[in-house]
Design an enzyme around this catalytic site. Structure first.
Site, PDB file in Angstrom:
ATOM      1  N   GLY A  15       0.778  -1.240   0.000  1.00  0.00           N
ATOM      2  CA  GLY A  15       0.000   0.000   0.000  1.00  0.00           C
ATOM      3  C   GLY A  15       0.808   1.287   0.000  1.00  0.00           C
ATOM      4  O   GLY A  15       0.315   2.314   0.460  1.00  0.00           O
ATOM      5  N   THR A  16       2.024   1.262  -0.535  1.00  0.00           N
ATOM      6  CA  THR A  16       2.779   2.528  -0.539  1.00  0.00           C
ATOM      7  C   THR A  16       2.166   3.547  -1.506  1.00  0.00           C
ATOM      8  O   THR A  16       2.250   4.746  -1.262  1.00  0.00           O
ATOM      9  CB  THR A  16       4.267   2.314  -0.891  1.00  0.00           C
ATOM     10  OG1 THR A  16       4.385   1.841  -2.233  1.00  0.00           O
ATOM     11  CG2 THR A  16       4.941   1.369   0.077  1.00  0.00           C
ATOM     12  N   ASN A  17       1.556   3.075  -2.580  1.00  0.00           N
ATOM     13  CA  ASN A  17       0.874   4.011  -3.488  1.00  0.00           C
ATOM     14  C   ASN A  17      -0.375   4.595  -2.823  1.00  0.00           C
ATOM     15  O   ASN A  17      -0.669   5.775  -2.991  1.00  0.00           O
ATOM     16  CB  ASN A  17       0.518   3.330  -4.811  1.00  0.00           C
ATOM     17  CG  ASN A  17       1.711   3.301  -5.746  1.00  0.00           C
ATOM     18  OD1 ASN A  17       2.106   4.344  -6.285  1.00  0.00           O
ATOM     19  ND2 ASN A  17       2.317   2.136  -5.903  1.00  0.00           N
ATOM     20  N   HIS A 106       0.917   1.246 -13.130  1.00  0.00           N
ATOM     21  CA  HIS A 106       1.702   0.084 -13.534  1.00  0.00           C
ATOM     22  C   HIS A 106       3.184   0.461 -13.493  1.00  0.00           C
ATOM     23  O   HIS A 106       3.559   1.531 -13.982  1.00  0.00           O
ATOM     24  CB  HIS A 106       1.303  -0.365 -14.950  1.00  0.00           C
ATOM     25  CG  HIS A 106       2.064  -1.569 -15.396  1.00  0.00           C
ATOM     26  ND1 HIS A 106       1.760  -2.843 -14.949  1.00  0.00           N
ATOM     27  CD2 HIS A 106       3.154  -1.692 -16.184  1.00  0.00           C
ATOM     28  CE1 HIS A 106       2.630  -3.692 -15.470  1.00  0.00           C
ATOM     29  NE2 HIS A 106       3.482  -3.033 -16.218  1.00  0.00           N
ATOM     30  N   GLU A 145      -8.713  -4.806 -21.961  1.00  0.00           N
ATOM     31  CA  GLU A 145      -7.395  -5.327 -22.320  1.00  0.00           C
ATOM     32  C   GLU A 145      -6.425  -5.025 -21.169  1.00  0.00           C
ATOM     33  O   GLU A 145      -6.296  -3.855 -20.757  1.00  0.00           O
ATOM     34  CB  GLU A 145      -6.924  -4.617 -23.597  1.00  0.00           C
ATOM     35  CG  GLU A 145      -5.654  -5.199 -24.166  1.00  0.00           C
ATOM     36  CD  GLU A 145      -5.085  -4.313 -25.257  1.00  0.00           C
ATOM     37  OE1 GLU A 145      -3.878  -4.393 -25.495  1.00  0.00           O
ATOM     38  OE2 GLU A 145      -5.852  -3.524 -25.843  1.00  0.00           O
ATOM     39  N   VAL A 146      -5.759  -6.055 -20.659  1.00  0.00           N
ATOM     40  CA  VAL A 146      -4.887  -5.869 -19.488  1.00  0.00           C
ATOM     41  C   VAL A 146      -3.772  -4.860 -19.804  1.00  0.00           C
ATOM     42  O   VAL A 146      -3.018  -5.039 -20.765  1.00  0.00           O
ATOM     43  CB  VAL A 146      -4.269  -7.221 -19.045  1.00  0.00           C
ATOM     44  CG1 VAL A 146      -3.346  -7.015 -17.852  1.00  0.00           C
ATOM     45  CG2 VAL A 146      -5.353  -8.220 -18.718  1.00  0.00           C
ATOM     46  N   ASP A 147      -3.698  -3.783 -19.009  1.00  0.00           N
ATOM     47  CA  ASP A 147      -2.713  -2.710 -19.173  1.00  0.00           C
ATOM     48  C   ASP A 147      -2.822  -2.009 -20.534  1.00  0.00           C
ATOM     49  O   ASP A 147      -1.870  -1.366 -20.990  1.00  0.00           O
ATOM     50  CB  ASP A 147      -1.270  -3.225 -18.985  1.00  0.00           C
ATOM     51  CG  ASP A 147      -1.022  -3.715 -17.568  1.00  0.00           C
ATOM     52  OD1 ASP A 147      -1.650  -3.190 -16.629  1.00  0.00           O
ATOM     53  OD2 ASP A 147      -0.199  -4.634 -17.396  1.00  0.00           O
ATOM     54  N   GLU A 175      10.651   7.687  -7.494  1.00  0.00           N
ATOM     55  CA  GLU A 175      10.822   8.740  -8.504  1.00  0.00           C
ATOM     56  C   GLU A 175       9.616   8.873  -9.431  1.00  0.00           C
ATOM     57  O   GLU A 175       9.418   9.923 -10.027  1.00  0.00           O
ATOM     58  CB  GLU A 175      12.073   8.460  -9.357  1.00  0.00           C
ATOM     59  CG  GLU A 175      13.349   8.578  -8.560  1.00  0.00           C
ATOM     60  CD  GLU A 175      14.595   8.384  -9.436  1.00  0.00           C
ATOM     61  OE1 GLU A 175      14.490   8.379 -10.677  1.00  0.00           O
ATOM     62  OE2 GLU A 175      15.684   8.214  -8.845  1.00  0.00           O
TER      63      GLU A 175
HETATM   64  C1  GAR Z   1       3.559  -1.092  -7.278  1.00  0.00           C
HETATM   65  O1  GAR Z   1       4.852  -1.094  -7.828  1.00  0.00           O
HETATM   66  C2  GAR Z   1       2.517  -1.035  -8.389  1.00  0.00           C
HETATM   67  O2  GAR Z   1       2.892  -0.225  -9.459  1.00  0.00           O
HETATM   68  C3  GAR Z   1       2.462  -2.478  -8.804  1.00  0.00           C
HETATM   69  O3  GAR Z   1       2.542  -3.210  -7.595  1.00  0.00           O
HETATM   70  C4  GAR Z   1       3.263  -2.454  -6.612  1.00  0.00           C
HETATM   71  C5  GAR Z   1       2.399  -2.317  -5.386  1.00  0.00           C
HETATM   72  O4  GAR Z   1       3.045  -1.627  -4.364  1.00  0.00           O
HETATM   73  N1  GAR Z   1       1.283  -2.751  -9.572  1.00  0.00           N
HETATM   74  C6  GAR Z   1       1.247  -3.613 -10.588  1.00  0.00           C
HETATM   75  O5  GAR Z   1       2.197  -4.285 -10.915  1.00  0.00           O
HETATM   76  C7  GAR Z   1      -0.082  -3.676 -11.329  1.00  0.00           C
HETATM   77  N2  GAR Z   1       0.051  -4.429 -12.540  1.00  0.00           N
HETATM   78  P1  GAR Z   1       2.249  -0.899  -3.191  1.00  0.00           P
HETATM   79  O6  GAR Z   1       1.244  -1.909  -2.622  1.00  0.00           O
HETATM   80  O7  GAR Z   1       3.310  -0.565  -2.190  1.00  0.00           O
HETATM   81  O8  GAR Z   1       1.560   0.326  -3.743  1.00  0.00           O
END
Ligand code: GAR
Length: 204
Positions: A15-17, A106, A145-147, A175
């Site tokens: 969950g850092t995002n 992504h 469509e995935v991504d 970054e």
């Molecule tokens: C992140 O790097 C995100 O971009 C990726 O998973 C990680 C989750 O980190 N998502 C994908 O690969 C989606 N296809 P987080 O839980 O710390 O946010």
């Protein structure tokens, strides 16, 4: 009543995002959206802790995710859905209920290193295996469509010859991901993104 866009965040892990989004809202960098619920498809996702610490209704849904998540999002009044480290594929029910109102982060420069099987750390492993010098992150609308949906924002990040997947993942997050995800949420929530064919037209 708040006129901010009510946003549901779907997560699977750390969950850092999600945290970057919570912090951006707290700082006032994101002003047009508020998080009304956080939903995980894994019981022990640390992202749920982060949500609860921030006072956001949060729950794990591990069986019949599609129906359960849709019901909870609607109960919370969600108008926008953000996939923030959601490592599963969104089903048709949510896709049609939230057409052009679901965005995903992504961890690569789409259309490189994306699609089925490319998620989380695997993406960075493949990037290092291939030996590209630039990678990055992409925020896009989610389509069937995935991504493959329309791209809203991208940011490039340098790959170093001695990177490990973990080191590269951390650099891409710091970054790129934690920068462009909150920015894209603000753009979409404030109505500054119009879709024209394959192109997202952004009014700054
Ligand atoms: C992140 O790097 C995100 O971009 C990726 O998973 C990680 C989750 O980190 N998502 C994908 O690969 C989606 N296809 P987080 O839980 O710390 O946010």
């Amino acid at each position: 009543m708040s006129n901010k866009m009510k946003t549901a965040v779907l997560v699977s892990g750390g969950g850092t995002n999600l945290q970057a989004l919570i912090d951006s809202i707290d700082r006032g960098d994101v002003q047009s959206a508020e998080i009304v619920c956080v939903i995980a498809n894994k019981e022990n996702a640390y992202a749920l802790e982060r949500a609860r610490k921030a006072g956001i209704p949060a729950k794990a849904i591990t069986a019949d995710f599609e129906a359960g998540a849709l019901a909870f999002m609607q109960e919370c009044g969600a108008e926008l859905v953000v996939l923030a480290g959601f490592l599963s594929i969104i089903g048709k029910g949510i896709l049609s209920a939230y057409k052009n109102r679901i965005i995903n982060i992504h961890p690569s420069l789409i259309p490189s290193f994306c699609g089925k099987g490319y998620y989380g750390l695997h993406v960075h492993e493949k990037v290092l295996e291939y030996g590209v010098k630039l990678t990055g992150a992409t925020v896009h609308f989610v389509s069937e469509e995935v991504d493959g949906g329309v791209i809203i924002a991208q940011k490039a990040v340098e790959v170093r010859h001695d990177d490990t997947p973990d080191v590269l993942q951390k650099r891409v997050m710091e970054e790129a991901e934690w920068v462009i995800l909150p920015r894209a949420v603000e753009l979409v929530a404030s109505g500054r993104v119009q879709i024209q064919g394959r192109m997202a037209v952004i009014t700054e």
